[in-house]
Design an enzyme around this catalytic site. Structure first.
Site, PDB file in Angstrom:
ATOM      1  N   ASP A  99       3.049   8.441  11.736  1.00 36.03           N
ATOM      2  CA  ASP A  99       3.101   7.076  11.232  1.00 36.03           C
ATOM      3  C   ASP A  99       3.302   6.157  12.437  1.00 36.03           C
ATOM      4  OD1 ASP A  99       3.577   4.825   9.492  1.00 36.03           O
ATOM      5  OD2 ASP A  99       4.265   6.259   7.994  1.00 36.03           O
ATOM      6  N   ASP A 201       1.055   1.636  10.032  1.00 37.16           N
ATOM      7  CA  ASP A 201       1.921   0.882   9.137  1.00 37.16           C
ATOM      8  C   ASP A 201       1.703  -0.625   9.221  1.00 37.16           C
ATOM      9  OD1 ASP A 201       4.483   1.008   7.478  1.00 37.16           O
ATOM     10  OD2 ASP A 201       5.070  -0.396   9.046  1.00 37.16           O
ATOM     11  N   GLU A 258      -2.807   0.987   6.896  1.00 35.61           N
ATOM     12  CA  GLU A 258      -2.161   0.476   5.683  1.00 35.61           C
ATOM     13  C   GLU A 258      -2.599  -0.978   5.550  1.00 35.61           C
ATOM     14  OE1 GLU A 258       2.147   0.041   3.447  1.00 35.61           O
ATOM     15  OE2 GLU A 258       1.976  -0.552   5.517  1.00 35.61           O
ATOM     16  N   HIS A 326       5.602   6.627  -0.658  1.00 35.55           N
ATOM     17  CA  HIS A 326       7.053   6.473  -0.574  1.00 35.55           C
ATOM     18  C   HIS A 326       7.533   5.059  -0.890  1.00 35.55           C
ATOM     19  CE1 HIS A 326       5.396   4.988   3.133  1.00 35.55           C
ATOM     20  NE2 HIS A 326       6.519   4.350   3.343  1.00 35.55           N
ATOM     21  N   ASP A 327       6.612   4.144  -1.162  1.00 34.42           N
ATOM     22  CA  ASP A 327       6.990   2.768  -1.502  1.00 34.42           C
ATOM     23  C   ASP A 327       6.832   2.480  -2.995  1.00 34.42           C
ATOM     24  OD1 ASP A 327       7.504   2.038   1.177  1.00 34.42           O
ATOM     25  OD2 ASP A 327       5.383   1.599   1.524  1.00 34.42           O
TER      26      ASP A 327
HETATM   27  C1  GLC Z   1       5.223  -0.192   5.114  1.00 34.45           C
HETATM   28  C2  GLC Z   1       5.959   1.087   4.794  1.00 34.45           C
HETATM   29  C3  GLC Z   1       7.294   0.742   4.185  1.00 34.45           C
HETATM   30  C4  GLC Z   1       8.086  -0.059   5.189  1.00 34.45           C
HETATM   31  C5  GLC Z   1       7.290  -1.272   5.687  1.00 34.45           C
HETATM   32  C6  GLC Z   1       7.913  -1.848   6.914  1.00 34.45           C
HETATM   33  O1  GLC Z   1       4.877  -0.900   3.998  1.00 34.45           O
HETATM   34  O2  GLC Z   1       5.186   1.910   3.975  1.00 34.45           O
HETATM   35  O3  GLC Z   1       8.010   1.873   3.778  1.00 34.45           O
HETATM   36  O4  GLC Z   1       9.282  -0.495   4.602  1.00 34.45           O
HETATM   37  O5  GLC Z   1       5.962  -0.963   6.013  1.00 34.45           O
HETATM   38  O6  GLC Z   1       7.679  -1.027   8.021  1.00 34.45           O
END
Ligand code: GLC
Ligand code: CA
Length: 555
Positions: A99, A201, A258, A326-327
């Site tokens: 990640d 990310d 992402e 995980h979100d």
């Molecule tokens: C992304 C991750 C999340 C995190 C955010 C800030 O959305 O998936 O878990 O809190 O970025 O890094």
């Protein structure tokens, strides 16, 4: 049909390391724990592993706040453990992507410590510092995604710094070439170690709106939702082109961006096979339909959204398919029915997304149908987003039950409870006490029980993975939605020159039927989540959450 690539044919698995497997009994998952479970993943048929951040971090946001990009967090192990993991993954013919969190760092990263130390620091401009509009007034009215203002005041230097996420996650200033160069150097350092790529990310947030202006605020709120200030902003293309040309494109790295806020209109730029920034992107349109449980699933919108992405990338790029991460809360609790039709709905949702054009990602525990949790006190939760939300809603005067109800259906800790391996104490996750309470349903819902039951959700996933490996049409074939207006069923056809498949899922708890289009004849069921499926000519009669695949032929 796009070009054949190993990562298009692979099924991917997302590991949330903190909750996956604890090998040393401190209650926190770790790298040795992952190594212990690689055989489990191999056996399931996984070929690509995405591991959430394991870098050094004060863990304000479970590793998404990095204090040293080139160190492994002590609670997860050492660099030697990581190298062993990489070797073990490769030995099994699997690949590993890390990640990459480069929109922000931790406030404990040395760059930020330096930056904060003085206005004259050579690192000052590594982050986004502004003075107030006037004394005591923040630079603008943007809200942080995790609640409160996007600005945090620093008494020493009397300026504010920007944080889109928590205040311990200051945003890097991508306008600064030196910041970008430092990041590229770090990215290539990891690629040189032999990792296979990255999930990147929050990458659609790196460009902030020119001038950081106040956003419209008709309700006169203290802060307003700020996506219009930092999501997929004009000019981001320049950053992304430079970044990928100087890093991932120099290697044969696989990348998944992402891409919150990226729409089908930009799909080509982001995921075009030749010129896109990334090989695949996670887009979020379908999960924005999540809502709360009470509003249910809007199936027609889901079909429209996912089908639009299928069309947008057909022959041009590649989708990353997912229904959990995980979100997000657990899909079987949100779009499925985790009580009466637990197994049926978990498998029906699986069929629905798994056989579209794209690489399917499975989030840990999804293959068991793990469910949401209901902890009654806020002290049992760990997520910074949940904690901030709770505090601000209670301060606004909202009733405790109402706030907790929202957390039960939407909170990120729903998917972060420890992986349920066995029906023994702590679900076999740890010998100690887990950092976040184990979901009490582990006594019946766990990997060991499902592995010994050929009729389990786990074995259904395994069958899906095997099937996808053997039928290339299910990977590269065209996608055509059918029964578009059907209120309960999501169905589509995957087709190549010689072979054709009908994929169907009844996403409701009622019996229903679908007419197969006249130009097709059903030949044979090759996958079903009900044991007693019988062919019945041109009509598919479906029981609650019945789903499967049949071979079809043109008439
Ligand atoms: C992304 C991750 C999340 C995190 C955010 C800030 O959305 O998936 O878990 O809190 O970025 O890094
Ligand atoms: Ca541990």
């Amino acid at each position: 049909m796009g070009k054949a690539k190993w990562w298009k044919e692979a099924v991917a698995y997302e590991i949330y390391p903190k909750s996956f497997k604890d090998a040393n009994g401190d209650g926190i998952g770790d790298i040795q724990g992952i190594i212990e479970k690689l055989d489990y993943l191999e056996d399931l048929g996984i070929e690509l592993i995405w591991i959430c951040p394991i870098y050094q971090s004060p863990n304000d946001d479970n590793g998404y706040d990095i204090s040293d990009y080139k160190e492994i967090a002590a609670e997860y192990g050492t660099m030697a453990d990581f190298e062993a993991l990489l070797e073990e993954v490769h030995k099994r013919g699997m690949r590993l992507i890390m990640d990459l969190v480069i929109n922000h760092t931790s406030d404990e990263h040395e760059w930020f410590i330096e930056s904060k130390s003085s206005k004259d620091s050579e690192y000052r401009d590594f982050y986004i510092w502004r003075s107030g509009q006037e004394k005591g007034k923040r630079p603008n009215n943007w809200a942080s995604i995790f609640g409160g203002s996007i600005w945090e005041y620093d008494d020493e230097t009397e300026e504010y710094y920007m944080h889109i996420f928590s205040k311990k996650q200051p945003d890097l200033n991508w306008e600064n070439q030196e910041v970008r160069n430092r990041l590229y150097e770090m990215v290539n350092w990891w690629l040189d170690k032999g990792i296979d790529g990255f999930r990147i990310d929050a990458i659609s947030h790196i460009k902030k709106k020119e001038g950081l202006p106040d956003l419209p605020n008709p309700q006169k709120e203290p802060f307003v939702e700020s996506y219009d200030g930092h999501l997929n902003q004009p000019g981001i293309d320049v950053f992304l082109t430079e970044f990928t040309e100087k890093t991932t494109k120099q290697y044969d790295a696989v990348t998944v961006g992402e891409a919150n806020g990226v729409t089908v209109h930009d799909a080509e730029h982001w995921a075009d096979e030749e010129s896109g920034y990334f090989n695949m992107i996670f887009q979020f349109e379908h999960v924005e339909l999540w809502g709360t449980k009470s509003s249910g699933l809007d199936l027609n919108q889901l079909k429209t959204s996912l089908s639009r992405w299928q069309a947008a990338l057909d022959k041009k790029g590649w989708n990353a398919l997912f229904i959990e991460n995980h979100d997000l809360p657990r899909v079987v609790s949100t779009w499925g029915n985790d009580q009466t039709y637990h197994k049926e709905s978990a498998t029906a949702l699986a069929v629905m997304y798994f056989f579209m054009q794209g690489t399917p990602f499975i989030y840990q525990g999804q293959e068991l149908g793990m469910t949401n949790v209901k902890y009654h006190t806020i002290d049992d939760y760990r997520d910074v987003a949940i904690k901030n939300y709770y505090q601000s809603e209670i301060e606004k005067g909202k009733a405790q039950e109402e706030v907790m109800t929202y957390i039960w259906s939407n909170g990120r800790d729903n998917s972060r409870t420890p992986m349920q391996w066995k029906n023994t104490k702590q679900a076999g996750f740890t010998e100690g006490t887990a950092w976040l309470k184990v979901n009490p349903n582990y006594t019946t819902l766990n990997a060991e029980t499902q592995q010994s039951d050929p009729d389990s959700i786990y074995h259904f996933y395994k069958r899906m993975i095997q099937l996808r490996k053997t039928e290339k049409t299910l990977i590269y074939g065209t996608y055509t939605l059918i029964a578009e207006q059907h209120p309960q069923v999501f169905a589509y056809i995957r087709s190549s020159e010689e072979r054709h498949f009908l994929v169907y899922a009844n996403l409701s708890s009622k019996n229903t039927s679908v007419d197969v289009p006249e130009e097709w004849r059903i030949k044979k069921t090759i996958l079903t989540n009900y044991t007693d499926r019988t062919e019945s000519g041109q009509i598919l009669n479906l029981k609650p959450y019945e789903a499967g695949i049949c071979k079809i032929t043109p008439v």
